[in-house]
Design an enzyme around this catalytic site. Structure first.
Site, short mmCIF file in Angstrom:
data_model
loop_
_atom_site.label_atom_id
_atom_site.label_comp_id
_atom_site.label_asym_id
_atom_site.label_seq_id
_atom_site.Cartn_x
_atom_site.Cartn_y
_atom_site.Cartn_z
N GLY A 84 0.84 -1.21 0.00
CA GLY A 84 0.00 0.00 0.00
C GLY A 84 0.86 1.24 0.00
O GLY A 84 0.52 2.27 0.59
N ALA A 85 2.01 1.14 -0.68
CA ALA A 85 3.05 2.18 -0.57
C ALA A 85 2.75 3.45 -1.35
O ALA A 85 3.46 4.44 -1.21
CB ALA A 85 4.39 1.60 -1.04
N ASP B 295 -0.50 -5.91 -8.10
CA ASP B 295 -1.84 -5.89 -7.55
C ASP B 295 -1.99 -7.08 -6.60
O ASP B 295 -2.01 -8.23 -7.05
CB ASP B 295 -2.87 -5.97 -8.69
N LEU B 296 -2.08 -6.81 -5.31
CA LEU B 296 -2.07 -7.88 -4.31
C LEU B 296 -3.31 -8.77 -4.32
O LEU B 296 -3.33 -9.81 -3.67
CB LEU B 296 -1.88 -7.29 -2.91
N TYR C 115 -15.62 -4.69 6.33
CA TYR C 115 -14.42 -3.99 6.80
C TYR C 115 -14.07 -4.41 8.22
O TYR C 115 -12.93 -4.78 8.52
CB TYR C 115 -14.64 -2.48 6.71
N ALA D 27 -15.03 -7.07 9.90
CA ALA D 27 -14.66 -8.49 9.98
C ALA D 27 -13.24 -8.71 9.48
O ALA D 27 -12.46 -9.47 10.07
CB ALA D 27 -15.64 -9.33 9.17
N SER D 28 -12.87 -8.01 8.40
CA SER D 28 -11.53 -8.23 7.84
C SER D 28 -10.45 -7.66 8.76
O SER D 28 -9.39 -8.26 8.94
CB SER D 28 -11.42 -7.63 6.43
N LYS D 29 -10.72 -6.52 9.37
CA LYS D 29 -9.72 -5.92 10.26
C LYS D 29 -9.61 -6.73 11.56
O LYS D 29 -8.54 -6.81 12.17
CB LYS D 29 -10.07 -4.46 10.55
#
Lengths: 247, 76
Positions: A14-15, A60-61, A151, A153-155
Protein backbone atom coordinates in the site's frame (compact mmCIF):
# COMPACT_ATOMS: atom_id res chain seq x y z
CA UNK A 1 31.28 -4.89 4.92
CA UNK A 2 30.10 -3.43 8.19
CA UNK A 3 28.02 -0.89 6.32
CA UNK A 4 26.24 -3.60 4.32
CA UNK A 5 25.34 -5.46 7.49
CA UNK A 6 23.74 -2.42 9.10
CA UNK A 7 21.33 -1.87 6.22
CA UNK A 8 17.75 -2.80 6.90
CA UNK A 9 15.42 -4.16 4.23
CA UNK A 10 11.84 -3.13 4.83
CA UNK A 11 8.81 -4.16 2.78
CA UNK A 12 5.76 -1.88 2.71
CA UNK A 13 2.49 -2.69 0.92
CA UNK A 14 0.00 0.00 0.00
CA UNK A 15 3.05 2.18 -0.57
CA UNK A 16 1.48 4.61 -3.01
CA UNK A 17 -1.12 6.22 -0.79
CA UNK A 18 -2.12 7.30 2.70
CA UNK A 19 -0.35 5.72 5.68
CA UNK A 20 1.76 3.41 3.48
CA UNK A 21 3.16 6.31 1.48
CA UNK A 22 3.74 8.36 4.66
CA UNK A 23 5.63 5.44 6.17
CA UNK A 24 7.80 5.04 3.07
CA UNK A 25 8.69 8.75 3.20
CA UNK A 26 9.59 8.46 6.91
CA UNK A 27 11.68 5.33 6.42
CA UNK A 28 13.58 6.80 3.45
CA UNK A 29 14.91 9.58 5.67
CA UNK A 30 17.27 7.02 7.19
CA UNK A 31 19.81 6.05 4.50
CA UNK A 32 20.38 2.76 6.32
CA UNK A 33 16.87 1.65 5.35
CA UNK A 34 16.33 0.03 1.98
CA UNK A 35 12.61 0.31 1.39
CA UNK A 36 10.72 -1.99 -0.98
CA UNK A 37 7.28 -0.57 -1.73
CA UNK A 38 4.47 -2.57 -3.29
CA UNK A 39 1.60 -0.69 -4.91
CA UNK A 40 -0.51 -0.61 -8.04
CA UNK A 41 -0.02 2.88 -9.34
CA UNK A 42 3.56 4.04 -9.85
CA UNK A 43 2.45 7.54 -10.83
CA UNK A 44 1.13 8.25 -7.34
CA UNK A 45 4.62 7.84 -5.92
CA UNK A 46 6.66 9.29 -8.80
CA UNK A 47 8.41 11.80 -6.51
CA UNK A 48 10.11 8.98 -4.63
CA UNK A 49 11.21 6.78 -7.50
CA UNK A 50 14.60 8.45 -7.86
CA UNK A 51 15.57 7.78 -4.22
CA UNK A 52 18.51 5.41 -4.17
CA UNK A 53 17.26 3.42 -1.20
CA UNK A 54 13.73 2.96 -2.59
CA UNK A 55 12.63 0.14 -4.86
CA UNK A 56 9.08 0.13 -6.17
CA UNK A 57 7.29 -3.04 -7.22
CA UNK A 58 4.10 -2.48 -9.22
CA UNK A 59 1.86 -5.34 -8.18
CA UNK A 60 -1.84 -5.89 -7.55
CA UNK A 61 -2.07 -7.88 -4.31
CA UNK A 62 -5.50 -9.28 -5.19
CA UNK A 63 -3.50 -11.59 -7.46
CA UNK A 64 -2.68 -13.72 -4.43
CA UNK A 65 -1.61 -16.84 -6.29
CA UNK A 66 1.26 -15.04 -8.01
CA UNK A 67 2.72 -13.37 -4.91
CA UNK A 68 5.20 -16.25 -4.51
CA UNK A 69 6.42 -15.80 -8.09
CA UNK A 70 6.78 -12.07 -7.48
CA UNK A 71 8.94 -12.82 -4.41
CA UNK A 72 11.14 -15.19 -6.46
CA UNK A 73 11.46 -12.61 -9.16
CA UNK A 74 12.02 -9.46 -7.09
CA UNK A 75 13.47 -10.58 -3.77
CA UNK A 76 16.07 -13.15 -4.65
CA UNK A 77 18.75 -12.83 -1.93
CA UNK A 78 16.74 -10.21 -0.05
CA UNK A 79 16.13 -10.91 3.63
CA UNK A 80 13.67 -8.54 5.23
CA UNK A 81 14.11 -6.93 8.64
CA UNK A 82 10.68 -5.36 8.56
CA UNK A 83 7.30 -5.68 6.88
CA UNK A 84 4.27 -3.41 7.14
CA UNK A 85 1.00 -4.34 5.44
CA UNK A 86 -0.80 -1.08 4.72
CA UNK A 87 -2.66 -2.23 1.60
CA UNK A 88 -6.36 -2.38 2.20
CA UNK A 89 -9.77 -1.27 1.11
CA UNK A 90 -12.63 0.31 2.99
CA UNK A 91 -16.27 0.19 2.01
CA UNK A 92 -19.70 0.93 3.40
CA UNK A 93 -22.26 -1.66 2.34
CA UNK A 94 -25.40 -2.54 4.29
CA UNK A 95 -25.49 -6.31 4.79
CA UNK A 96 -28.51 -6.86 2.54
CA UNK A 97 -26.48 -5.52 -0.41
CA UNK A 98 -23.52 -7.82 0.26
CA UNK A 99 -22.71 -10.73 -2.04
CA UNK A 100 -20.23 -13.56 -1.45
CA UNK A 101 -18.05 -11.98 -4.18
CA UNK A 102 -17.95 -8.64 -2.36
CA UNK A 103 -17.03 -10.28 0.93
CA UNK A 104 -14.30 -12.23 -0.83
CA UNK A 105 -12.96 -9.10 -2.48
CA UNK A 106 -12.43 -7.18 0.77
CA UNK A 107 -10.96 -10.22 2.52
CA UNK A 108 -8.62 -10.84 -0.39
CA UNK A 109 -6.89 -7.50 -0.15
CA UNK A 110 -7.23 -6.88 3.61
CA UNK A 111 -6.54 -10.39 4.93
CA UNK A 112 -5.62 -13.11 2.44
CA UNK A 113 -2.85 -11.11 0.77
CA UNK A 114 -1.43 -10.36 4.24
CA UNK A 115 -1.40 -14.05 5.16
CA UNK A 116 0.26 -15.02 1.86
CA UNK A 117 2.92 -12.32 2.28
CA UNK A 118 3.53 -13.45 5.87
CA UNK A 119 3.74 -17.09 4.76
CA UNK A 120 6.61 -16.18 2.46
CA UNK A 121 8.23 -13.71 4.85
CA UNK A 122 8.22 -16.31 7.62
CA UNK A 123 10.68 -18.40 5.62
CA UNK A 124 14.31 -17.99 6.63
CA UNK A 125 15.34 -17.14 3.10
CA UNK A 126 13.14 -14.02 3.10
CA UNK A 127 13.53 -12.75 6.69
CA UNK A 128 16.19 -12.05 9.27
CA UNK A 129 15.85 -13.27 12.82
CA UNK A 130 14.65 -10.33 14.96
CA UNK A 131 12.53 -9.02 12.09
CA UNK A 132 9.38 -7.03 12.83
CA UNK A 133 6.09 -7.55 10.99
CA UNK A 134 3.24 -5.08 11.41
CA UNK A 135 -0.29 -5.33 10.03
CA UNK A 136 -2.44 -2.25 9.73
CA UNK A 137 -5.78 -3.07 11.33
CA UNK A 138 -8.23 -0.39 12.46
CA UNK A 139 -10.15 0.60 15.58
CA UNK A 140 -12.98 -1.01 13.59
CA UNK A 141 -11.23 -4.34 14.20
CA UNK A 142 -12.65 -4.21 17.73
CA UNK A 143 -15.52 -1.75 17.41
CA UNK A 144 -18.51 -1.78 15.13
CA UNK A 145 -20.10 0.61 12.71
CA UNK A 146 -23.26 0.26 10.65
CA UNK A 147 -22.60 -0.76 7.05
CA UNK A 148 -19.09 -2.03 7.81
CA UNK A 149 -19.56 -5.79 8.19
CA UNK A 150 -16.88 -6.62 5.62
CA UNK A 151 -14.42 -3.99 6.80
CA UNK A 152 -14.82 -4.72 10.52
CA UNK A 153 -14.66 -8.49 9.98
CA UNK A 154 -11.53 -8.23 7.84
CA UNK A 155 -9.72 -5.92 10.26
CA UNK A 156 -10.70 -8.19 13.19
CA UNK A 157 -9.32 -11.16 11.26
CA UNK A 158 -5.91 -9.48 11.14
CA UNK A 159 -5.85 -9.34 14.95
CA UNK A 160 -6.21 -13.13 15.01
CA UNK A 161 -3.38 -13.49 12.51
CA UNK A 162 -1.13 -11.30 14.67
CA UNK A 163 -1.70 -13.24 17.89
CA UNK A 164 -1.18 -16.64 16.33
CA UNK A 165 1.82 -15.75 14.21
CA UNK A 166 3.52 -13.91 17.09
CA UNK A 167 3.67 -17.25 18.90
CA UNK A 168 4.80 -19.15 15.81
CA UNK A 169 7.69 -16.80 15.13
CA UNK A 170 8.76 -15.99 18.69
CA UNK A 171 11.50 -18.62 18.50
CA UNK A 172 13.23 -16.59 15.80
CA UNK A 173 12.54 -13.44 17.82
CA UNK A 174 10.43 -12.13 14.99
CA UNK A 175 7.78 -9.78 16.36
CA UNK A 176 4.29 -9.58 14.88
CA UNK A 177 1.98 -6.72 15.85
CA UNK A 178 -1.08 -4.84 14.67
CA UNK A 179 -1.57 -1.09 14.62
CA UNK A 180 -5.18 0.09 14.78
CA UNK A 181 -5.68 3.72 13.83
CA UNK A 182 -8.83 5.74 14.22
CA UNK A 183 -9.75 8.16 11.44
CA UNK A 184 -6.60 9.55 9.83
CA UNK A 185 -6.49 12.24 7.19
CA UNK A 186 -5.85 10.16 4.03
CA UNK A 187 -7.31 9.94 0.51
CA UNK A 188 -9.41 6.98 1.73
CA UNK A 189 -10.89 9.20 4.44
CA UNK A 190 -11.66 12.01 1.99
CA UNK A 191 -13.50 9.45 -0.11
CA UNK A 192 -15.45 8.31 2.95
CA UNK A 193 -16.28 11.88 4.01
CA UNK A 194 -17.58 12.64 0.50
CA UNK A 195 -20.24 10.00 0.96
CA UNK A 196 -21.45 11.60 4.19
CA UNK A 197 -23.25 14.85 4.77
CA UNK A 198 -21.53 17.63 6.72
CA UNK A 199 -23.41 16.75 9.92
CA UNK A 200 -22.13 13.16 9.90
CA UNK A 201 -18.58 14.27 9.07
CA UNK A 202 -18.64 16.58 12.09
CA UNK A 203 -20.04 13.77 14.22
CA UNK A 204 -17.17 11.46 13.24
CA UNK A 205 -14.61 14.19 13.91
CA UNK A 206 -16.22 14.85 17.32
CA UNK A 207 -15.87 11.17 18.21
CA UNK A 208 -12.08 11.68 18.25
CA UNK A 209 -11.34 13.65 21.47
CA UNK A 210 -7.99 14.78 20.06
CA UNK A 211 -9.34 15.34 16.55
CA UNK A 212 -8.64 13.13 13.55
CA UNK A 213 -5.08 11.93 13.09
CA UNK A 214 -2.29 12.72 10.67
CA UNK A 215 -0.48 10.15 8.56
CA UNK A 216 2.76 10.93 10.41
CA UNK A 217 1.17 10.11 13.77
CA UNK A 218 0.72 6.53 12.59
CA UNK A 219 3.98 6.38 10.59
CA UNK A 220 5.93 7.25 13.76
CA UNK A 221 4.35 4.36 15.66
CA UNK A 222 5.06 2.00 12.77
CA UNK A 223 8.71 3.11 12.72
CA UNK A 224 8.92 2.48 16.46
CA UNK A 225 7.51 -1.05 16.08
CA UNK A 226 10.00 -1.75 13.29
CA UNK A 227 12.87 -0.59 15.50
CA UNK A 228 14.90 -2.48 18.07
CA UNK A 229 13.32 -0.28 20.75
CA UNK A 230 10.17 -2.40 20.44
CA UNK A 231 12.10 -5.66 20.84
CA UNK A 232 9.85 -7.07 23.60
CA UNK A 233 6.51 -6.15 22.04
CA UNK A 234 4.79 -8.93 20.12
CA UNK A 235 1.29 -10.21 19.45
CA UNK A 236 -0.20 -6.84 20.38
CA UNK A 237 -2.79 -4.53 18.91
CA UNK A 238 -1.64 -0.94 19.41
CA UNK A 239 -4.50 1.51 19.08
CA UNK A 240 -3.69 5.01 17.92
CA UNK A 241 -6.87 7.01 17.69
CA UNK A 242 -6.72 10.24 19.69
CA UNK A 243 -8.89 8.68 22.38
CA UNK A 244 -11.68 7.43 20.10
CA UNK A 245 -11.85 3.89 21.48
CA UNK A 246 -11.75 4.64 25.22
CA UNK A 247 -15.08 6.46 25.38
CA UNK B 1 -33.40 0.18 -17.09
CA UNK B 2 -37.15 0.68 -17.27
CA UNK B 3 -38.43 3.09 -14.64
CA UNK B 4 -41.01 0.51 -13.53
CA UNK B 5 -38.27 -2.02 -12.91
CA UNK B 6 -36.24 0.60 -11.02
CA UNK B 7 -39.24 1.37 -8.79
CA UNK B 8 -39.75 -2.33 -8.07
CA UNK B 9 -36.06 -2.91 -7.30
CA UNK B 10 -35.87 0.18 -5.12
CA UNK B 11 -38.91 -0.90 -3.14
CA UNK B 12 -37.33 -4.31 -2.57
CA UNK B 13 -33.86 -2.98 -1.66
CA UNK B 14 -35.17 -0.31 0.70
CA UNK B 15 -37.74 -2.78 2.08
CA UNK B 16 -40.58 -0.29 2.06
CA UNK B 17 -44.18 -1.41 2.37
CA UNK B 18 -45.70 1.35 0.31
CA UNK B 19 -45.77 1.00 -3.49
CA UNK B 20 -43.26 3.49 -4.87
CA UNK B 21 -43.98 5.87 -7.72
CA UNK B 22 -41.69 8.51 -9.18
CA UNK B 23 -43.58 11.08 -7.12
CA UNK B 24 -43.02 9.31 -3.78
CA UNK B 25 -40.99 11.47 -1.44
CA UNK B 26 -38.49 9.01 0.03
CA UNK B 27 -37.95 11.10 3.13
CA UNK B 28 -41.66 10.94 3.97
CA UNK B 29 -41.49 7.15 4.19
CA UNK B 30 -41.80 5.63 7.68
CA UNK B 31 -38.77 3.51 6.88
CA UNK B 32 -36.49 6.42 5.91
CA UNK B 33 -33.40 6.71 8.13
CA UNK B 34 -29.61 6.70 7.82
CA UNK B 35 -29.58 2.96 7.01
CA UNK B 36 -32.13 3.47 4.22
CA UNK B 37 -29.91 6.23 2.85
CA UNK B 38 -26.96 3.82 2.97
CA UNK B 39 -28.98 1.20 1.09
CA UNK B 40 -29.93 3.77 -1.54
CA UNK B 41 -26.28 4.79 -2.01
CA UNK B 42 -25.19 1.14 -2.26
CA UNK B 43 -27.93 0.15 -4.70
CA UNK B 44 -27.39 3.13 -7.02
CA UNK B 45 -23.63 2.50 -6.98
CA UNK B 46 -23.99 -1.22 -7.77
CA UNK B 47 -26.65 -0.84 -10.43
CA UNK B 48 -25.62 2.38 -12.19
CA UNK B 49 -22.01 3.00 -11.15
CA UNK B 50 -23.08 6.41 -9.80
CA UNK B 51 -21.82 7.49 -6.39
CA UNK B 52 -24.33 9.56 -4.45
CA UNK B 53 -22.55 11.81 -1.95
CA UNK B 54 -23.83 12.79 1.47
CA UNK B 55 -24.75 16.18 0.03
CA UNK B 56 -26.73 14.48 -2.76
CA UNK B 57 -28.67 12.51 -0.16
CA UNK B 58 -29.45 15.80 1.59
CA UNK B 59 -30.92 17.19 -1.62
CA UNK B 60 -32.92 14.13 -2.61
CA UNK B 61 -36.66 14.15 -2.12
CA UNK B 62 -38.78 12.18 -4.62
CA UNK B 63 -37.80 9.03 -6.51
CA UNK B 64 -37.69 11.29 -9.59
CA UNK B 65 -35.00 13.37 -7.90
CA UNK B 66 -32.94 10.18 -7.50
CA UNK B 67 -33.49 9.42 -11.19
CA UNK B 68 -32.29 12.95 -12.00
CA UNK B 69 -29.08 12.35 -10.04
CA UNK B 70 -28.48 9.03 -11.80
CA UNK B 71 -29.25 10.58 -15.19
CA UNK B 72 -32.50 10.31 -17.13
CA UNK B 73 -30.57 8.81 -20.08
CA UNK B 74 -30.01 5.60 -18.11
CA UNK B 75 -33.73 4.94 -18.06
CA UNK B 76 -36.06 3.97 -20.85
Amino acid sequence: MLEVESKKNILVTGATSGIGKGLVISLLQDPENIVYGIGRDEEKISGLLDKQNFKFIAYDLTDINSIENMFRDKFENVKFDGFVHCAGMEETIPITLYSPEKVLQIFQINVFSAIELLRLLSKKKYSENNASFVLLSSVMGELGQAGKVGYCASKAALLGVVKSLALELAKREIRVNAVSPGIVNTPLTSQLFQQLDAKNVDRIKDMHPMGIGKVDDVADLLCFLLSEKARWITGQNLKIDGGYSVQ
Amino acid sequence: MEKQEFLKNLQEVLEVEQTLTVETNLKDLDEWDSMTAMLLIGYVSDEFGVTLTGDNIGEISTVQSVIDFIGESKFS
